[in-house]
Design an enzyme around this catalytic site. Sequence first.
Site, PDB file in Angstrom:
ATOM      1  N   SER A  72     -66.436 -93.153  -3.785  1.00 19.65           N
ATOM      2  CA  SER A  72     -66.368 -94.615  -3.899  1.00 19.65           C
ATOM      3  C   SER A  72     -67.731 -95.249  -3.624  1.00 19.65           C
ATOM      4  CB  SER A  72     -65.294 -95.199  -2.980  1.00 19.65           C
ATOM      5  OG  SER A  72     -65.623 -95.027  -1.627  1.00 19.65           O
ATOM      6  N   LYS A 127     -63.065 -97.050   7.706  1.00 22.78           N
ATOM      7  CA  LYS A 127     -61.716 -97.336   8.194  1.00 22.78           C
ATOM      8  C   LYS A 127     -61.567 -97.279   9.711  1.00 22.78           C
ATOM      9  CE  LYS A 127     -59.239 -98.608   5.740  1.00 22.78           C
ATOM     10  NZ  LYS A 127     -58.923 -99.653   4.738  1.00 22.78           N
TER      11      LYS A 127
HETATM   12  N1  PMP Z   1     -63.617 -96.072  -0.227  1.00 23.34           N
HETATM   13  C1  PMP Z   1     -63.007 -95.198   0.568  1.00 23.34           C
HETATM   14  C2  PMP Z   1     -63.524 -93.802   0.614  1.00 23.34           C
HETATM   15  C3  PMP Z   1     -61.887 -95.580   1.331  1.00 23.34           C
HETATM   16  O1  PMP Z   1     -61.268 -94.697   2.114  1.00 23.34           O
HETATM   17  C4  PMP Z   1     -61.425 -96.905   1.231  1.00 23.34           C
HETATM   18  C5  PMP Z   1     -60.221 -97.327   2.014  1.00 23.34           C
HETATM   19  N2  PMP Z   1     -59.004 -97.048   1.343  1.00 23.34           N
HETATM   20  C6  PMP Z   1     -62.088 -97.792   0.375  1.00 23.34           C
HETATM   21  C7  PMP Z   1     -63.191 -97.334  -0.330  1.00 23.34           C
HETATM   22  C8  PMP Z   1     -61.611 -99.213   0.171  1.00 23.34           C
HETATM   23  O2  PMP Z   1     -61.698-100.006   1.321  1.00 23.34           O
HETATM   24  P1  PMP Z   1     -60.631-101.154   1.601  1.00 23.34           P
HETATM   25  O3  PMP Z   1     -59.351-100.490   2.002  1.00 23.34           O
HETATM   26  O4  PMP Z   1     -61.217-101.936   2.716  1.00 23.34           O
HETATM   27  O5  PMP Z   1     -60.449-101.947   0.356  1.00 23.34           O
END
Ligand code: PMP
Length: 312
Positions: A273, A55
């Site tokens: 994630s 991010k």
């Molecule tokens: N994994 C984590 C740990 C995140 O913080 C985020 C962002 N919300 C994402 C995945 C998903 O990324 P995006 O917002 O670009 O879809």
Amino acid sequence: MEKNKTSFNISDIFNSASNIGGTGIVLLNKIIKTSSHGSKLYAKLEGLNPGGSVKDRPALYMIKNAVEKGLIKENTSIIDSSSGNTGISYAMIGALLGIKVKIYAPSNMSEERKKIMRLYGAELVLTPPEESHDGAIKRASEEYERGGKDKYYMPDQYNNTYNPISHYETTAVEILKQTGGNIDYFATGIGTGGTILGVGKRLKEYNDKIKIIAVVPDSEMHGIEGWKYNYSLNFYGFDADKIIDDFVKVDTEGSYAALKKLVKDEGILCGFSSGANVYGILKLTAKYKGNFVTVLPDTGSRYLSTRVFSEF
Ligand code: PMP
């Protein structure tokens, strides 16, 4: 200081934040053994960003654009909601540029995240966990309405096109360079959708045979921080229907097992994630063969106090 005149210089912003992006990529050859799967898996280590997650890239792009447009002036505060990673990135960049930051987030996010944001000097407003992220978004928007544009700038990462643009201009370009463009599939999960749409659009422009696959949770109670079950993909210039070719569903247990492999077999301490992305690709190898690329969105060090690592 002259009223309404910004004290920020655009080139200063990019110079002082030049350690954002440019992350390494690794071949996860313990998780996907090319000899048995006939496929390869490359993962971009987004936990190596200075704010510890993917991010940093959209936060920098959104803030830079707002400064450029004069939306952030001398006394403007950045206000937004965040599950944690974007908030940390705002807080880190705010510290760097001397901009005040106010973040709304559900109170059940990890203690490390709260502490990191506060250490950078951000103000944290904790919202009821039962309202989830949507509650934090709503409350931040209400405060923004109350304070108005003179007091606040709201990046609104769910609708700000500079979120996917950051991935289109940096993450994707790095992936193409690091793999020599030798990619068949890019797969990742969806929070705001900035990563999948930004990277996906660029990769498809490079080679329209590259398939872009969304890894999505199989239940609303997935517990994968950073992911949204009821996501909406709403960015000007990034048409999800033209970018995303396929979806793969993952369950929490499989994602957890993949996270364990990442830490214990590959030596990468990353977040939940990341495990979910890798598990999604493991499932995809039953259907597709070739070179897969994903991102490991954040470092695991900010989940140490959470359930994720309690019985690891
Ligand atoms: N994994 C984590 C740990 C995140 O913080 C985020 C962002 N919300 C994402 C995945 C998903 O990324 P995006 O917002 O670009 O879809």
